[in-house]
Design a protein around this motif. Structure first.
Motif, PDB file in Angstrom:
ATOM      1  N   SER A 270       0.846  -1.206   0.000  1.00 38.10           N
ATOM      2  CA  SER A 270       0.000   0.000   0.000  1.00 38.10           C
ATOM      3  C   SER A 270       0.880   1.254   0.000  1.00 38.10           C
ATOM      4  CB  SER A 270      -0.909   0.013   1.238  1.00 38.10           C
ATOM      5  OG  SER A 270      -1.603  -1.200   1.368  1.00 38.10           O
ATOM      6  N   PRO A 271       1.461   1.587  -1.141  1.00 32.78           N
ATOM      7  CA  PRO A 271       2.325   2.776  -1.185  1.00 32.78           C
ATOM      8  C   PRO A 271       1.543   4.062  -0.928  1.00 32.78           C
ATOM      9  CG  PRO A 271       1.907   1.964  -3.410  1.00 32.78           C
ATOM     10  CD  PRO A 271       1.328   0.949  -2.466  1.00 32.78           C
ATOM     11  N   THR A 272       2.201   5.011  -0.276  1.00 31.70           N
ATOM     12  CA  THR A 272       1.566   6.308  -0.029  1.00 31.70           C
ATOM     13  C   THR A 272       1.805   7.233  -1.215  1.00 31.70           C
ATOM     14  OG1 THR A 272       3.561   6.975   1.192  1.00 31.70           O
ATOM     15  CG2 THR A 272       1.692   6.189   2.505  1.00 31.70           C
ATOM     16  N   HIS A 273       0.864   8.160  -1.427  1.00 31.52           N
ATOM     17  CA  HIS A 273       0.962   9.129  -2.532  1.00 31.52           C
ATOM     18  C   HIS A 273       0.761  10.533  -1.979  1.00 31.52           C
ATOM     19  CE1 HIS A 273       0.686   5.766  -5.372  1.00 31.52           C
ATOM     20  NE2 HIS A 273      -0.306   5.309  -4.629  1.00 31.52           N
ATOM     21  N   HIS A 274       1.244  11.530  -2.721  1.00 35.74           N
ATOM     22  CA  HIS A 274       1.088  12.920  -2.268  1.00 35.74           C
ATOM     23  C   HIS A 274      -0.390  13.293  -2.226  1.00 35.74           C
ATOM     24  CE1 HIS A 274       1.460  17.327  -2.117  1.00 35.74           C
ATOM     25  NE2 HIS A 274       2.645  17.077  -1.569  1.00 35.74           N
ATOM     26  N   TRP A 275      -0.751  14.107  -1.244  1.00 36.65           N
ATOM     27  CA  TRP A 275      -2.170  14.450  -1.061  1.00 36.65           C
ATOM     28  C   TRP A 275      -2.777  15.145  -2.280  1.00 36.65           C
ATOM     29  CZ3 TRP A 275      -3.872  19.469  -1.322  1.00 36.65           C
ATOM     30  CH2 TRP A 275      -2.954  20.498  -1.083  1.00 36.65           C
ATOM     31  N   LYS A 276      -1.987  15.918  -3.024  1.00 40.25           N
ATOM     32  CA  LYS A 276      -2.547  16.605  -4.203  1.00 40.25           C
ATOM     33  C   LYS A 276      -2.918  15.610  -5.305  1.00 40.25           C
ATOM     34  CE  LYS A 276      -1.080  21.425  -4.135  1.00 40.25           C
ATOM     35  NZ  LYS A 276      -0.249  22.477  -4.757  1.00 40.25           N
ATOM     36  N   ALA A 277      -2.088  14.580  -5.475  1.00 38.35           N
ATOM     37  CA  ALA A 277      -2.392  13.544  -6.471  1.00 38.35           C
ATOM     38  C   ALA A 277      -3.640  12.767  -6.058  1.00 38.35           C
ATOM     39  CB  ALA A 277      -1.201  12.602  -6.605  1.00 38.35           C
ATOM     40  N   GLN A 278      -3.769  12.492  -4.762  1.00 34.69           N
ATOM     41  CA  GLN A 278      -4.931  11.766  -4.258  1.00 34.69           C
ATOM     42  C   GLN A 278      -6.201  12.604  -4.384  1.00 34.69           C
ATOM     43  OE1 GLN A 278      -3.914   8.764  -4.342  1.00 34.69           O
ATOM     44  NE2 GLN A 278      -4.162   8.033  -2.238  1.00 34.69           N
ATOM     45  N   LEU A 279      -6.089  13.894  -4.095  1.00 35.31           N
ATOM     46  CA  LEU A 279      -7.228  14.805  -4.239  1.00 35.31           C
ATOM     47  C   LEU A 279      -7.687  14.847  -5.691  1.00 35.31           C
ATOM     48  CD1 LEU A 279      -9.171  17.048  -3.222  1.00 35.31           C
ATOM     49  CD2 LEU A 279      -7.294  18.684  -3.568  1.00 35.31           C
ATOM     50  N   SER A 280      -6.720  14.899  -6.608  1.00 35.99           N
ATOM     51  CA  SER A 280      -7.044  14.924  -8.038  1.00 35.99           C
ATOM     52  C   SER A 280      -7.808  13.661  -8.441  1.00 35.99           C
ATOM     53  CB  SER A 280      -5.760  15.066  -8.855  1.00 35.99           C
ATOM     54  OG  SER A 280      -6.044  15.076 -10.239  1.00 35.99           O
TER      55      SER A 280
END
Length: 289
Positions: A270-280
């Motif tokens: 379960s890799p983490t991603h930047h919040w802006k990419a997730q929001l998009s």
């Protein structure tokens, strides 16, 4: 063979995302299916589904309301959690429990580590801290506590959807700029919960999306992406304000960034991603719906 995971919760943001995951057999039970204040009800549901693990995605989350409803907050966030943990112990299954950044006061000034001392400010945080303590007493070897922060999704009520509604209907907005943390898309959190459950992970972990922001900067990003994706027709002025200009019944942590050093090492699937990419990605989902 797929493991069977019993999710306590059905309509909340996390439960909805858990119900969509196909890598395990996920059964979600809501208020009409289980009484989490009844040992007998919990036992009968566990016997019915015979799960390999239980994920507790239910909680009392009305932060301000909790100040005047202390009994209700502690009932769901502590007493019910203790009952679920005891039932898991009897059934010899592991338990994944979702907790919160509110177990910390928010005055440290650097990311909170998993073993930092719990120091909640309000009733909500205190009730969640009591829930953590209950699990650790009952199921020390077979429980996984995942603390998270600023959760949002395409389902349910949350900051992102509230902002989109206000931005579409108001001439201007004011948003707090001195509370800092990390947003979390419920979809990523759900994947982490499933990994913890299927691997029978134990201990305390922190899960949020990568990066740090304020509510104000989060709102700015929501507006920019909302316009780019056709969810908003035009920009409105957004003014930053300090917490003292927006008094609420419950105090919020001013800095509640969670240290994810251990998480990145343990949660390999379960890799983490930047919040802006997730929001998009979440806004893409919202516009598709």
């Amino acid at each position: 063979m797929n493991k069977t995971l019993l999710v306590i919760g059905k309509s909340g943001q996390l439960a909805v995302e858990l119900s969509k995951i196909g890598s395990a057999s996920v059964v979600c039970v809501g208020r009409n299916d289980i009484d989490v204040m009844s040992d007998e009800s919990i036992r009968s549901v566990i016997e019915k589904y015979n799960p390999d693990a239980l994920i507790n995605a239910s909680a009392y989350t009305a932060v301000d309301k909790a100040e005047s409803e202390k009994e209700g907050a502690f009932a769901l966030n502590s007493e019910a959690v203790s009952k679920l943990a005891n039932a898991c112990k009897l059934a010899n299954i592991s338990m994944v429990h979702v907790s919160t950044d509110y177990v910390f006061k928010g005055d440290k000034g650097s990311p909170y580590k998993v073993d930092d001392v719990r120091d909640p400010q309000g009733v909500y945080g205190a009730s969640k801290a009591a829930g953590e303590e209950a699990i650790q007493q009952v199921l020390p070897e077979s429980s996984c506590i995942i603390r998270t922060s600023w959760v949002y999704s395409a389902a349910g009520n949350n900051f992102v959807k509230t902002m989109l509604t206000l931005m579409a209907s108001k001439p201007a907005l004011t948003v707090i700029d001195d509370q800092v943390g990390s947003p979390t898309w419920a979809k990523g959190l759900a994947l982490a919960c499933v990994e913890a459950a299927t691997k029978s992970l134990s201990g305390v972990y922190h899960w949020s999306d990568e990066g740090v922001t304020s509510w104000y900067d989060f709102a700015i990003a929501i507006q920019e992406l909302g316009i780019a994706k056709g969810l908003l027709s035009q920009a409105i002025p957004i003014k930053p304000i300090p917490t003292k200009d927006y008094p609420t019944p419950a105090s919020r942590p001013l800095y509640s960034v969670l240290d994810k050093t251990v998480t990145r090492r343990v949660f390999a699937d379960s890799p983490t991603h930047h919040w802006k990419a997730q929001l998009s990605s979440m806004l893409d989902e919202l516009s598709a719906n």
